[in-house]
Scaffold this active site. Sequence first.
Site, PDB file in Angstrom:
ATOM      1  CB  CYS A  73      34.513  17.704  -0.265  1.00  0.00           C
ATOM      2  SG  CYS A  73      33.007  16.796  -0.588  1.00  0.00           S
ATOM      3  CB  CYS A  76      32.743  17.002   2.806  1.00  0.00           C
ATOM      4  SG  CYS A  76      33.225  15.659   1.719  1.00  0.00           S
TER       5      CYS A  76
END
Length: 149
Positions: A73, A76
Amino acid sequence: MISRRFIIGSRKFENNLALRIRIQISKLLLKYVKKIMKWRKIQMTICHSTDTTFKADLKHEGLTLVNFWAPWCGPCRSFAPILERFDQEYSNVVRVLKINADEQPNTVAHYGILSLPTTILFKNGEPIDKILGAVHIDKLKQCIPDKNN
């Protein structure tokens, strides 16, 4: 004429000298890195939790900030340094946990995590706030009830 024995001996001397220099440089670098770490007082207190340890990790009295993330991600990964900076500033007020959503599917399903990163603030084991996406550090600070006063 230079004998073969002299040439081999000088190569050994050069190799030993280079090795000694490398060892000295390594020792100096290690010494300075230790000084810098003490000077900056870096505290890495972010804990990585699993499905089996999550309930025990939440039993911590007070505030716990749990970040659900995944290695693939992009948001993230960009949110990770913000979370680390937040942890350095608020480590005495808030405990920070990280959960890899790919490796811990039971906890992710239990809290209904549908997008990453998702950050949930717990107080005494109960969720009190939920933040979706990568946010600025100021948004994280606003979620802390004790610091808003």
